[in-house]
Design a protein around this motif. Structure first.
Motif, PDB file in Angstrom:
ATOM      1  N   LYS A  38       0.846  -1.192   0.000  1.00  0.00           N
ATOM      2  CA  LYS A  38       0.000   0.000   0.000  1.00  0.00           C
ATOM      3  C   LYS A  38       0.881   1.241   0.000  1.00  0.00           C
ATOM      4  N   PRO A  39       0.446   2.325  -0.561  1.00  0.00           N
ATOM      5  CA  PRO A  39      -0.819   2.487  -1.294  1.00  0.00           C
ATOM      6  C   PRO A  39      -0.783   1.706  -2.608  1.00  0.00           C
ATOM      7  N   VAL A  40      -1.962   1.177  -2.964  1.00  0.00           N
ATOM      8  CA  VAL A  40      -2.048   0.297  -4.123  1.00  0.00           C
ATOM      9  C   VAL A  40      -1.924   1.091  -5.412  1.00  0.00           C
ATOM     10  N   ASP A  41      -0.986   0.645  -6.238  1.00  0.00           N
ATOM     11  CA  ASP A  41      -0.849   1.216  -7.572  1.00  0.00           C
ATOM     12  C   ASP A  41      -1.742   0.416  -8.509  1.00  0.00           C
ATOM     13  N   MET A  42      -2.763   1.086  -9.062  1.00  0.00           N
ATOM     14  CA  MET A  42      -3.776   0.366  -9.830  1.00  0.00           C
ATOM     15  C   MET A  42      -3.226  -0.348 -11.080  1.00  0.00           C
ATOM     16  N   PRO A  43      -2.335   0.281 -11.853  1.00  0.00           N
ATOM     17  CA  PRO A  43      -1.764  -0.480 -12.985  1.00  0.00           C
ATOM     18  C   PRO A  43      -1.034  -1.746 -12.525  1.00  0.00           C
ATOM     19  N   THR A  44      -0.319  -1.630 -11.379  1.00  0.00           N
ATOM     20  CA  THR A  44       0.364  -2.825 -10.848  1.00  0.00           C
ATOM     21  C   THR A  44      -0.644  -3.869 -10.402  1.00  0.00           C
ATOM     22  N   LEU A  45      -1.704  -3.427  -9.705  1.00  0.00           N
ATOM     23  CA  LEU A  45      -2.751  -4.362  -9.281  1.00  0.00           C
ATOM     24  C   LEU A  45      -3.395  -5.042 -10.492  1.00  0.00           C
ATOM     25  N   SER A  46      -3.670  -4.262 -11.543  1.00  0.00           N
ATOM     26  CA  SER A  46      -4.264  -4.835 -12.749  1.00  0.00           C
ATOM     27  C   SER A  46      -3.362  -5.893 -13.365  1.00  0.00           C
ATOM     28  N   ALA A  47      -2.059  -5.598 -13.405  1.00  0.00           N
ATOM     29  CA  ALA A  47      -1.112  -6.578 -13.965  1.00  0.00           C
ATOM     30  C   ALA A  47      -1.058  -7.838 -13.104  1.00  0.00           C
ATOM     31  N   ARG A  48      -1.040  -7.650 -11.777  1.00  0.00           N
ATOM     32  CA  ARG A  48      -1.008  -8.811 -10.872  1.00  0.00           C
ATOM     33  C   ARG A  48      -2.275  -9.651 -11.016  1.00  0.00           C
ATOM     34  N   LEU A  49      -3.400  -8.994 -11.219  1.00  0.00           N
ATOM     35  CA  LEU A  49      -4.654  -9.728 -11.380  1.00  0.00           C
ATOM     36  C   LEU A  49      -4.665 -10.543 -12.679  1.00  0.00           C
ATOM     37  N   ARG A  50      -4.080  -9.977 -13.724  1.00  0.00           N
ATOM     38  CA  ARG A  50      -3.994 -10.748 -14.977  1.00  0.00           C
ATOM     39  C   ARG A  50      -3.122 -11.988 -14.783  1.00  0.00           C
ATOM     40  N   VAL A  51      -2.043 -11.833 -14.031  1.00  0.00           N
ATOM     41  CA  VAL A  51      -1.203 -12.994 -13.712  1.00  0.00           C
ATOM     42  C   VAL A  51      -2.001 -14.022 -12.907  1.00  0.00           C
ATOM     43  N   ALA A  52      -2.751 -13.533 -11.912  1.00  0.00           N
ATOM     44  CA  ALA A  52      -3.571 -14.434 -11.096  1.00  0.00           C
ATOM     45  C   ALA A  52      -4.600 -15.159 -11.947  1.00  0.00           C
ATOM     46  N   GLU A  53      -5.169 -14.398 -12.896  1.00  0.00           N
ATOM     47  CA  GLU A  53      -6.167 -15.009 -13.766  1.00  0.00           C
ATOM     48  C   GLU A  53      -5.556 -16.131 -14.618  1.00  0.00           C
ATOM     49  N   ARG A  54      -4.348 -15.888 -15.141  1.00  0.00           N
ATOM     50  CA  ARG A  54      -3.687 -16.934 -15.933  1.00  0.00           C
ATOM     51  C   ARG A  54      -3.399 -18.164 -15.076  1.00  0.00           C
TER      52      ARG A  54
END
Length: 403
Positions: A109-125
């Motif tokens: 934190k604080p959460v960087d949204m582009p980083t969170l989005s990239a991490r979520l795409r990795v999680a999704e894969r």
């Protein structure tokens, strides 16, 4: 945008942070379930099996993010839940603590949204790969179950076929006409390509055969059963009067014409076919590619007879020969398949004809049944394995000393 609308559980005791995360996740295309603490998170996970990803704050009252991660790993869920912890903490020890608790990812934190989005795409894969593996494992488990069922049924069928095949064999020890017979069959598998029989003919003589179908398994066994059905007493006698025994070479020649192999399938077999006269003094036999019969005379050493001959079913225009053997009371005739002489030792050596003749010489005064049993034990000791590489059939005949 995620390829599948994953349901994400968002856990944070701060309404403001929770609302910010929810808004960002919805904008990214995810379905979001927001909760305020670890207890609500566990309740949501128990009631909603479609949740596959959890984003949780680390520092929360009641159940911390690390404790929540540990409890998630203890849930009886069939699918993996990807857990991402959010924290203002820094340092390697915090990262290691989160990983030890079962976290899949760690974000500051604080959460960087582009980083969170990239991490979520990795999680999704990762989740997609895990789901694919789970489906493949399920399909593999179903296929294995089908294979186990098929194998069990095949095993049951093979055992039933083996019982049928054994029922076709004559009694292991039997007196017929002027002779006593003793026989044994040891299949390399539950079923065998070897088969034999001996039967009294209308004139009091005895017709007999031993045969070995090429190959192993169900095909060879089925062919041996068919031949056993075919080689009945009627096959051994003249069609003209139904009494006079036929010449063994004529019987074998008929089989050779009937069982000619085509170019794609080589169904052939070796055999000894013979007739023992009513008084037991004369044996006529035809050898068709089968190992040479052994004669054990009352006086004299064991010796082989026969001219070899061609297997049945290989060549269409083949001449077979009947040989005639004079016998005396007490003489023995020993017939066997090549599984005997070609039985291998642990170092690959063949048992061979010489050893066979030595065993027969040593056991010649023993009862016929014991002679056969001794040879079987000798072969097991020579092979030193639980099963043989080839079927082993043995038929011994002794001319009665009293007529």
């Amino acid at each position: 945008m995620p390829s599948n609308r994953l349901r994400v559980l968002c856990v944070d005791d701060s309404p403001c942070m929770r609302e910010m995360l929810v808004t960002s996740l919805v904008r990214l295309g995810y379905e979001v379930v927001p909760v305020a603490d670890g207890y609500e998170a566990l309740a949501a996970l128990r009631s909603d099996p479609s949740i596959s990803l959890v984003i949780s704050d680390w520092m929360m009252p009641g159940i911390t993010g690390v404790e929540l991660c540990q409890r998630i790993r203890d849930l009886p869920r069939p699918n993996h839940i990807h857990v991402m912890l959010l924290t203002a903490r820094q340092g390697q020890e915090n990262f290691l603590e989160a990983m030890a608790a079962g976290a899949d990812d760690f974000l500051n934190k604080p959460v960087d949204m582009p980083t969170l989005s990239a991490r979520l795409r990795v999680a999704e894969r990762i989740l997609t790969l895990q789901q694919r593996m789970q489906r493949n494992n399920s399909l593999l488990a179903q296929a294995n179950q089908k294979l186990r069922t098929a194998y069990r049924r095949l095993h049951e069928d093979m055992e039933a076929a083996a019982r049928t095949q054994r029922s076709l064999l004559p009694k292991p020890s039997l007196s017929l006409g002027a002779a006593r017979f003793s026989a044994a069959l040891t299949p390399s598998t539950s079923i065998s390509g070897d088969i034999y029989n001996y039967q009294t003919l209308p004139d009091g003589s005895v017709g007999f055969y031993v045969l070995d179908v090429a190959g192993h398994g169900a095909r060879a066994a089925l062919m041996s059963v068919m031949l056993c059905r075919l080689l009945n007493a009627e096959t051994f006698v003249s069609k003209e009067d139904g009494v006079t025994p036929r010449a063994p070479d004529a019987i074998v020649a008929d089989l050779n014409r009937q069982f000619q192999s085509d170019d794609s399938v080589a169904d052939y077999f070796t055999m000894i076919c013979g007739v023992l006269s009513r008084d037991g003094r004369t044996m006529r036999l035809c050898q068709a590619g089968h190992p040479h019969p052994v004669i054990l005379p009352v006086r004299g050493r064991p010796h082989t007879v026969g001219t070899g001959g061609f297997p049945v079913g290989l060549f269409e225009h083949v001449d077979y020969e009947t040989i005639e053997i004079a016998l005396e009371p007490g003489d023995r005739v020993f017939l066997y398949s090549d599984g005997v002489t070609e039985c291998t030792s642990a170092d690959g050596a063949l048992y061979g004809e010489e050893r066979l003749l030595q065993v027969l010489e040593l056991t010649r005064v023993a009862p016929l049944d014991r002679m056969v049993a001794t040879l079987q034990a000798e072969l097991r000791g020579w092979h030193q394995r639980d099963s043989f590489d080839d079927d082993i059939s043995i038929v011994a005949c002794e001319i009665a000393t009293q007529q």
